[in-house]
Design an enzyme around this catalytic site. Sequence first.
Site, PDB file in Angstrom:
ATOM      1  N   PRO A 165       5.455   2.919 -12.656  1.00 23.30           N
ATOM      2  CA  PRO A 165       6.671   2.146 -12.391  1.00 23.30           C
ATOM      3  C   PRO A 165       7.648   2.261 -13.561  1.00 23.30           C
ATOM      4  O   PRO A 165       7.264   2.094 -14.716  1.00 23.30           O
ATOM      5  CB  PRO A 165       6.184   0.710 -12.218  1.00 23.30           C
ATOM      6  CG  PRO A 165       4.779   0.686 -12.666  1.00 23.30           C
ATOM      7  CD  PRO A 165       4.276   2.080 -12.827  1.00 23.30           C
ATOM      8  N   GLU A 166       8.873   2.572 -13.250  1.00 23.07           N
ATOM      9  CA  GLU A 166       9.921   2.643 -14.262  1.00 23.07           C
ATOM     10  C   GLU A 166      10.726   1.346 -14.197  1.00 23.07           C
ATOM     11  O   GLU A 166      10.480   0.497 -13.349  1.00 23.07           O
ATOM     12  CB  GLU A 166      10.830   3.852 -13.979  1.00 23.07           C
ATOM     13  CG  GLU A 166      10.112   5.190 -14.074  1.00 23.07           C
ATOM     14  CD  GLU A 166      10.097   5.747 -15.495  1.00 23.07           C
ATOM     15  OE1 GLU A 166      10.718   5.130 -16.380  1.00 23.07           O
ATOM     16  OE2 GLU A 166       9.454   6.777 -15.709  1.00 23.07           O
TER      17      GLU A 166
END
Length: 268
Positions: free
Chosen positions: A2-3
């Site tokens: 996840p960014e």
Amino acid sequence: MPELPEVETTVRGLARVLDGQRIARVELRRADLRRAMPEGLGQRLTGARITGLRRRAKYGLIDTDRGDTLVFHLGMSGRWRVDPSEIEKHDHVVIETDDGRRVALNDPRRFGSLDLVRTDRLVDWPAIAALGPEPLEIEAGELRQRLAGRNAPIKALLLDQRVVAGLGNIYVCEALHRSGIHPGRAGGSISLKRLERLATAIRDVLAEAIAAGGSTLRDFASPDGELGYFSKTFAVYGREGAACACGGRVKRIVQGGRSTFFCPRCQR
Ligand code: ZN
């Protein structure tokens, strides 16, 4: 992984379920994730009212009326599941609210973390104290100040959390492409005018990804609604050999052990 846009979307999705609610029950199904869970976590959260949800870099922050903030990091594979119909093997923490809603932190690889920090000491908490400015608000002047005198490639410097907080590999590649800056250029050698384009590109690529990810929130109320990941389309990231809009071809190089995707024709 996840960014930042996924973390932002996760925080917004959790806020719809948790904000203003009282925590009725906390179930800890493991003693650790990446590291040990905070001592007395269940006890300190049970009965507390959630007063707000925020994000700092890639940390999600859940504030309570007891002066504690639950800090979560999704690591490599973490996600929150909203109102899951059943609890799965990798749901390590389950939080239930007074109004019968339930969220579960699911993390198969367990690189994520949970911490409970006094809200008024959050700015001094080491992981957060070390962070540079938020990329969604970054200004060229701040970039210039942090890049001054630096000979390292701009690509590597933008991945340094002290320069800009929470900007991952994907969005560094995209922002450099959008601003026409070669990833190998020495950070300190970039003019203010080009840094202005870079700051704008950083803010825009993230804001666009958040807007796109927001559409995944439509389903958040459905059983097993999952927050944390969405598919995205990129101009250069993961597109080695593909055509760039300028007529060039996307190239992949390795910098500091990470892949960099860029267009040698329009990035100088
Ligand atoms: Zn190009």
